[in-house]
Design a protein around this motif. Structure first.
Motif, short mmCIF file in Angstrom:
data_model
loop_
_atom_site.label_atom_id
_atom_site.label_comp_id
_atom_site.label_asym_id
_atom_site.label_seq_id
_atom_site.Cartn_x
_atom_site.Cartn_y
_atom_site.Cartn_z
N TYR A 9 29.61 -33.53 -6.20
CA TYR A 9 29.00 -34.12 -5.01
C TYR A 9 29.57 -33.48 -3.75
N TYR A 10 28.73 -33.30 -2.75
CA TYR A 10 29.21 -32.93 -1.41
C TYR A 10 28.31 -33.62 -0.39
N ASN A 11 28.82 -33.80 0.80
CA ASN A 11 28.07 -34.50 1.84
C ASN A 11 27.23 -33.51 2.64
N LEU A 12 25.93 -33.75 2.71
CA LEU A 12 25.02 -32.85 3.41
C LEU A 12 24.22 -33.60 4.47
N PRO A 13 24.39 -33.26 5.74
CA PRO A 13 23.54 -33.86 6.78
C PRO A 13 22.07 -33.51 6.54
N GLN A 14 21.20 -34.50 6.66
CA GLN A 14 19.77 -34.30 6.37
C GLN A 14 19.15 -33.18 7.20
N GLU A 15 19.66 -33.01 8.43
CA GLU A 15 19.03 -32.01 9.32
C GLU A 15 19.26 -30.58 8.85
N LEU A 16 20.15 -30.37 7.89
CA LEU A 16 20.40 -29.02 7.38
C LEU A 16 19.48 -28.66 6.20
N ILE A 17 18.65 -29.59 5.77
CA ILE A 17 17.68 -29.28 4.70
C ILE A 17 16.50 -28.56 5.33
N ALA A 18 16.33 -27.29 4.97
CA ALA A 18 15.28 -26.45 5.57
C ALA A 18 13.90 -27.01 5.21
N GLN A 19 13.08 -27.22 6.23
CA GLN A 19 11.74 -27.78 6.02
C GLN A 19 10.66 -26.70 5.97
#
Length: 343
Positions: A9-19
């Motif tokens: 597991y790692y913490n990923l801010p949603q805004e870094l998911i490329a759309q």
């Protein structure tokens, strides 16, 4: 040591998911990770050629994504049903995921596109997978192209303007439910430059299905079962890979799908043979790689089989640290995101 799903597991801010994909494929960021000591360099994907040497062999998965998401209605009730085509078993029989599953019982008929296509549910397998058979007049691929949608992952909310951006430029053999996304960074011009430098290119086929993107639900990794995916490797490719290894040059796999294909068809000495079949290989730390020397990949979901595979190639500590750095440096994650070279 027993490995747990939560170890990845790692913490990923949603805004870094490329759309959406970048306008220029090769302008993605490229993180270069030393698999032994964990050292990190920040480059761009167009710099990848600097890490490839004459005589090396770059292995690409030439599968092509089909418009595998289709919406239909139950013939007897009119209830809307969504199908995701996973794997063609034979002829017009397919493995599919269905939502909502309770609306697809054995014997039910689903109608698509005002009746130009129908599907009969034949069986229900583990994990809610439905075996269906399509009924139609004409050419199935043309009907699917007219009715189906590109099956973008659920974390992509934006509409894809150009369907070809979810295909590699070298995609050829139709049959995938998802793209081999590490290859999305290549342009034909970059491939031509790579060839001009004397680097060989080999193509394998693995049709990406449920095995690649189904989440790990068990705590103990040894209990996770991968879904079968179909692959093909011809004699020309097998000979080129074996020749490269015999000459002491490197095999660079593009993507986890190419990696899983090569590692499925090799002997203990790392020699591969031309063959086709089904693989359910699950690679996680403790696995000893026999074929590949370097790996080009994207940034993967937490607790996924993909982050487990790359952790096996380097180490869990190196990979999780690299992901922490990628978050701090605002890399773009997942299918349309940035790339990593592990060497």
């Amino acid at each position: 040591m027993t490995l747990k799903r939560t170890d990845f597991y790692y913490n990923l801010p949603q805004e870094l998911i490329a759309q959406v994909p970048l306008k220029q494929r090769e302008k993605s960021k490229l993180m270069v990770l030393d698999k032994e000591n964990g050292d990190i360099k920040h480059r761009h994907f167009e710099n990848i050629i600097e890490y490839l040497n004459e005589g090396d062999c770059l292995v690409l998965n030439n599968t092509r994504v089909i418009p595998a998401r289709i919406f239909g209605k139950r013939k007897n009730t009119g209830g809307v049903v969504e199908f995701l085509l996973l794997t063609r078993i034979e002829g017009d029989k397919w493995e599919t995921l269905v939502k909502p599953g309770k609306k697809a019982k054995v014997g039910d008929t689903i109608v698509f596109g005002n009746g130009v296509l129908e599907a009969v549910v034949l069986d229900i397998k583990d994990g809610g997978i439905r075996i269906i058979e399509f009924i139609y007049d004409g050419i199935f691929e043309e009907i699917l192209d007219a009715l189906g949608e590109m099956p973008l992952p659920p974390y992509i909310k934006e509409k894809l303007e150009d369907k070809e951006r979810y295909q590699t430029v070298y995609s050829k053999k139709e049959g995938s439910a998802a793209a081999p996304t590490a290859g999305l960074h290549f342009t034909q011009e970059l491939i031509n430059e790579i060839k001009e430098k004397g680097i060989n290119i080999a193509y394998v086929t693995l049709h990406v299905g449920l095995g690649t993107f189904r989440p790990v639900k068990v705590d103990d990794l040894s209990d996770h079962k991968m879904h079968n995916e179909y692959y093909e490797v011809d004699k020309k490719t097998a000979d080129l890979i074996n020749k490269t290894k015999a000459e002491g040059k490197k095999i660079i796999a593009v993507g986890t799908t190419s990696t899983r294909t090569l590692e499925s068809i090799c002997n203990d000495e790392g020699l591969v043979e031309a063959k086709s079949g089904w693989t359910d290989i699950f690679i996680y730390p403790g696995y000893k790689f026999k074929v590949i020397d370097s790996l080009i990949t994207n940034f993967h979901l937490p607790e996924s089989t993909l982050i487990m595979l790359i952790s096996a190639f380097s180490s869990r500590e190196n990979v999780l640290n690299a992901y922490k750095v990628a978050v701090s440096e605002k890399y773009r994650f997942f299918s349309f995101g940035d790339a990593m070279l592990i060497q």
